[in-house]
Design a protein around this motif. Structure first.
Motif, mmCIF file in Angstrom:
data_model
loop_
_atom_site.group_PDB
_atom_site.id
_atom_site.type_symbol
_atom_site.label_atom_id
_atom_site.label_comp_id
_atom_site.label_asym_id
_atom_site.label_seq_id
_atom_site.Cartn_x
_atom_site.Cartn_y
_atom_site.Cartn_z
ATOM 1 N N TRP A 183 7.529 -6.218 3.771
ATOM 2 C CA TRP A 183 6.352 -6.357 2.918
ATOM 3 C C TRP A 183 5.374 -5.215 3.167
ATOM 4 C CZ3 TRP A 183 4.865 -8.915 -1.243
ATOM 5 C CH2 TRP A 183 5.605 -10.023 -1.653
ATOM 6 N N GLN A 184 5.209 -4.856 4.423
ATOM 7 C CA GLN A 184 4.288 -3.766 4.732
ATOM 8 C C GLN A 184 4.742 -2.465 4.083
ATOM 9 O OE1 GLN A 184 4.217 -2.136 8.711
ATOM 10 N NE2 GLN A 184 1.976 -2.116 8.727
ATOM 11 N N SER A 185 6.054 -2.193 4.122
ATOM 12 C CA SER A 185 6.563 -0.976 3.496
ATOM 13 C C SER A 185 6.279 -0.972 1.995
ATOM 14 C CB SER A 185 8.080 -0.853 3.735
ATOM 15 O OG SER A 185 8.358 -0.727 5.119
ATOM 16 N N ALA A 186 6.495 -2.125 1.356
ATOM 17 C CA ALA A 186 6.234 -2.208 -0.081
ATOM 18 C C ALA A 186 4.757 -1.988 -0.381
ATOM 19 C CB ALA A 186 6.692 -3.570 -0.609
ATOM 20 N N PHE A 187 3.895 -2.514 0.474
ATOM 21 C CA PHE A 187 2.458 -2.358 0.258
ATOM 22 C C PHE A 187 2.016 -0.912 0.458
ATOM 23 C CE2 PHE A 187 1.875 -6.630 -0.542
ATOM 24 C CZ PHE A 187 0.538 -6.973 -0.635
ATOM 25 N N LEU A 188 2.475 -0.317 1.535
ATOM 26 C CA LEU A 188 2.025 1.034 1.841
ATOM 27 C C LEU A 188 2.545 2.061 0.827
ATOM 28 C CD1 LEU A 188 2.333 1.082 5.741
ATOM 29 C CD2 LEU A 188 0.333 0.587 4.330
ATOM 30 N N GLU A 189 3.654 1.735 0.176
ATOM 31 C CA GLU A 189 4.193 2.637 -0.846
ATOM 32 C C GLU A 189 3.542 2.430 -2.211
ATOM 33 O OE1 GLU A 189 8.323 1.816 -0.842
ATOM 34 O OE2 GLU A 189 8.657 2.617 1.185
ATOM 35 N N SER A 190 2.740 1.382 -2.358
ATOM 36 C CA SER A 190 2.130 1.090 -3.654
ATOM 37 C C SER A 190 0.820 1.855 -3.815
ATOM 38 C CB SER A 190 1.863 -0.409 -3.777
ATOM 39 O OG SER A 190 1.055 -0.689 -4.898
ATOM 40 N N PRO A 191 0.567 2.400 -5.008
ATOM 41 C CA PRO A 191 -0.714 3.088 -5.227
ATOM 42 C C PRO A 191 -1.901 2.122 -5.204
ATOM 43 C CG PRO A 191 0.523 2.897 -7.278
ATOM 44 C CD PRO A 191 1.445 2.474 -6.182
ATOM 45 N N ILE A 192 -1.637 0.840 -5.422
ATOM 46 C CA ILE A 192 -2.720 -0.146 -5.439
ATOM 47 C C ILE A 192 -3.375 -0.248 -4.066
ATOM 48 C CG2 ILE A 192 -3.269 -2.584 -5.783
ATOM 49 C CD1 ILE A 192 -0.861 -2.702 -7.696
ATOM 50 N N ILE A 193 -2.546 -0.215 -3.033
ATOM 51 C CA ILE A 193 -3.054 -0.470 -1.694
ATOM 52 C C ILE A 193 -3.870 0.706 -1.167
ATOM 53 C CG2 ILE A 193 -1.304 0.437 -0.113
ATOM 54 C CD1 ILE A 193 -2.682 -3.167 -0.281
ATOM 55 N N ALA A 194 -3.829 1.844 -1.843
ATOM 56 C CA ALA A 194 -4.619 2.998 -1.404
ATOM 57 C C ALA A 194 -6.105 2.691 -1.404
ATOM 58 C CB ALA A 194 -4.321 4.197 -2.308
ATOM 59 N N ALA A 195 -6.517 1.705 -2.212
ATOM 60 C CA ALA A 195 -7.929 1.327 -2.272
ATOM 61 C C ALA A 195 -8.339 0.441 -1.102
ATOM 62 C CB ALA A 195 -8.224 0.614 -3.592
ATOM 63 N N LEU A 207 1.823 -7.590 -5.899
ATOM 64 C CA LEU A 207 0.951 -6.420 -6.025
ATOM 65 C C LEU A 207 0.234 -6.412 -7.363
ATOM 66 C CD1 LEU A 207 3.319 -3.791 -4.393
ATOM 67 C CD2 LEU A 207 1.010 -4.346 -3.599
ATOM 68 N N GLY A 208 0.921 -6.866 -8.404
ATOM 69 C CA GLY A 208 0.280 -6.972 -9.706
ATOM 70 C C GLY A 208 -0.822 -8.017 -9.715
ATOM 71 N N GLU A 209 -0.591 -9.133 -9.019
ATOM 72 C CA GLU A 209 -1.631 -10.158 -8.915
ATOM 73 C C GLU A 209 -2.863 -9.627 -8.191
ATOM 74 O OE1 GLU A 209 -1.240 -14.442 -8.435
ATOM 75 O OE2 GLU A 209 0.877 -14.083 -7.962
ATOM 76 N N ILE A 210 -2.618 -8.885 -7.123
ATOM 77 C CA ILE A 210 -3.734 -8.305 -6.372
ATOM 78 C C ILE A 210 -4.511 -7.329 -7.246
ATOM 79 C CG2 ILE A 210 -4.322 -6.810 -4.426
ATOM 80 C CD1 ILE A 210 -2.005 -8.102 -2.895
ATOM 81 N N LYS A 211 -3.785 -6.513 -7.974
ATOM 82 C CA LYS A 211 -4.454 -5.553 -8.857
ATOM 83 C C LYS A 211 -5.325 -6.266 -9.879
ATOM 84 C CE LYS A 211 -3.572 -1.853 -12.178
ATOM 85 N NZ LYS A 211 -2.524 -1.045 -12.878
ATOM 86 N N ASN A 212 -4.800 -7.334 -10.480
ATOM 87 C CA ASN A 212 -5.562 -8.071 -11.490
ATOM 88 C C ASN A 212 -6.757 -8.805 -10.883
ATOM 89 O OD1 ASN A 212 -3.781 -7.271 -13.497
ATOM 90 N ND2 ASN A 212 -2.466 -9.070 -13.249
ATOM 91 N N GLY A 244 -3.548 -18.506 -7.682
ATOM 92 C CA GLY A 244 -2.748 -17.541 -8.411
ATOM 93 C C GLY A 244 -1.367 -18.076 -8.723
ATOM 94 N N ILE A 245 -0.429 -17.161 -8.976
ATOM 95 C CA ILE A 245 0.936 -17.542 -9.364
ATOM 96 C C ILE A 245 1.856 -17.580 -8.144
ATOM 97 C CG2 ILE A 245 2.927 -16.909 -10.776
ATOM 98 C CD1 ILE A 245 0.937 -15.529 -12.684
ATOM 99 N N GLY A 246 1.867 -16.528 -7.358
ATOM 100 C CA GLY A 246 2.699 -16.490 -6.157
ATOM 101 C C GLY A 246 4.186 -16.499 -6.452
ATOM 102 N N ARG A 247 4.601 -15.726 -7.432
ATOM 103 C CA ARG A 247 6.009 -15.720 -7.821
ATOM 104 C C ARG A 247 6.894 -15.313 -6.644
ATOM 105 N NH1 ARG A 247 5.322 -13.226 -12.135
ATOM 106 N NH2 ARG A 247 5.340 -15.022 -13.521
#
Length: 359
Positions: free
Chosen positions: A175-187, A155-160, A339-342
């Protein structure tokens, strides 16, 4: 007289011992030719094996799954030929040297496109400087690895990266749950990734409303197609996919997938981007079929065919590129990098493209 006789006997014994030395100690010089012979025949064994691999690459390219794997590591498989060639020249074994020169020539020929730009369509589509900067689109693709739990890192990579479109493979419900709970994905409220998570397909998120979105299922894998509006009333079609692995497994029908998918991709019209985990390198028959006519690799467009994405230090294997991006002639590649893909065995792809102007 007795003393003189003893001296003569002693001298005779010494001469006898010198004439018949003790055969027990081994001679170092006799072992050296033997070791050289072993190295010579070992070098020939390696050379003949590589010659067979190179011949099969020419006459039966990717004829079996085993050959697909061998060809995937083309960058490394032929490296022993260079050592054999150097040894053969040093020892003046000219037949061995000539055989390895042929293998090295094949290897260099296969690697050369990795370091050259694919300019086939530059002249045909005109001056890219005239392209409208409003047409630019950034695509972020990643195989997140369904077992990876380092959600915040991606999510940090996507934001950057701040992409316009996100395409994710192995996108599990966790993964979907983590994404939907992130403020980043609101965009990114648009795209099927908001509604559904399936590891046998890809998930799409977009910051702009989509003109169209559809899904095709081939050999148990979902292919996602979206149409993104860009400046000047243009439309960019983006296809995301995750191909099966070349393995004999009921969930991985590699051959059937590509036999149906390649014709589907090649008949697409208009500005097109294809991105995904192809499980095929630039040395594969699949890659050659896709790039034989109107498609080109974004990596080779930028002269970065040598870039790698897998196994991202996840497995003890030399790195190769199985995540690919392909472009139609009407799409200009501004940049592509990894990217990094940690936590994943894949590095993400960050791709910047824009539609070329009408001629």
């Amino acid at each position: 007289m007795t003393s003189l006789h003893k001296d003569r006997v002693a001298d005779s014994n010494c001469e006898t011992e010198s004439a018949h030395p003790d055969p027990t100690p081994s001679s170092p010089s006799s072992a050296e030719p033997s070791s050289r012979g072993v190295v010579y025949w070992l070098a020939w064994l390696v050379t003949l094996s590589l010659f067979v691999v190179a011949t099969l690459r020419i006459v039966d390219h990717d004829g079996t799954h085993f050959l697909i794997w061998i060809n995937a590591f083309t960058r490394y498989v032929y490296l022993p030929a260079y050592a054999c060639l150097a040894w053969a020249i040093w020892k003046r074994r000219w037949g061995l040297a000539l055989a390895n020169v042929a293998i090295v020539c094949v290897h260099v020929t296969l690697l050369a496109p990795d370091y050259m730009r694919d300019r086939r369509f530059d002249a045909a589509v005109g001056n890219s400087a005239a392209a409208d900067s409003g047409n630019a689109v950034r695509v972020f693709f990643a195989n997140v690895n369904t077992d990876n739990t380092q959600y915040q890192s991606l999510l940090g990579e996507i934001k950057n990266a701040n992409p316009d479109v996100i395409i994710l493979a192995e996108f599990s419900p966790r993964w979907q749950s983590a994404f939907l709970e992130s403020p980043i994905i609101a965009a990114y409220p648009y795209g099927g990734g908001v509604r559904e998570a399936r590891i046998d397909s890809v998930a799409v998120f977009s910051r702009v409303p989509l003109k169209a979105e559809r899904q095709n299922w081939i050999a148990g894998r979902g292919i996602q197609t979206i149409e993104v509006p860009v400046g000047n009333n243009r439309t960019l079609r983006i296809i995301g996919l995750h191909a099966p692995r070349p393995m004999y497994h009921h969930r991985d029908d590699y051959d059937a997938f590509w036999n149906y998918t390649i014709p589907l991709l090649l008949v697409q019209k208009g500005p097109l981007v294809i991105v995904g985990d192809c499980n095929a390198t630039q040395y594969s028959l699949v890659y050659q079929r896709l790039t034989a006519s109107r498609l080109r690799s974004a990596h080779q467009d930028r002269g970065r065919g040598y870039a790698t994405t897998w196994p991202n230090s996840y497995f003890p294997l030399p790195p190769i590129r199985i995540d690919q991006a392909f472009l139609s002639p009407g799409v200009e590649c501004l940049d592509i990098h990894e990217g990094i893909g940690r936590g994943s065995d894949h590095k993400p792809l960050i791709l910047d493209v824009r539609i070329r102007p009408h001629r």
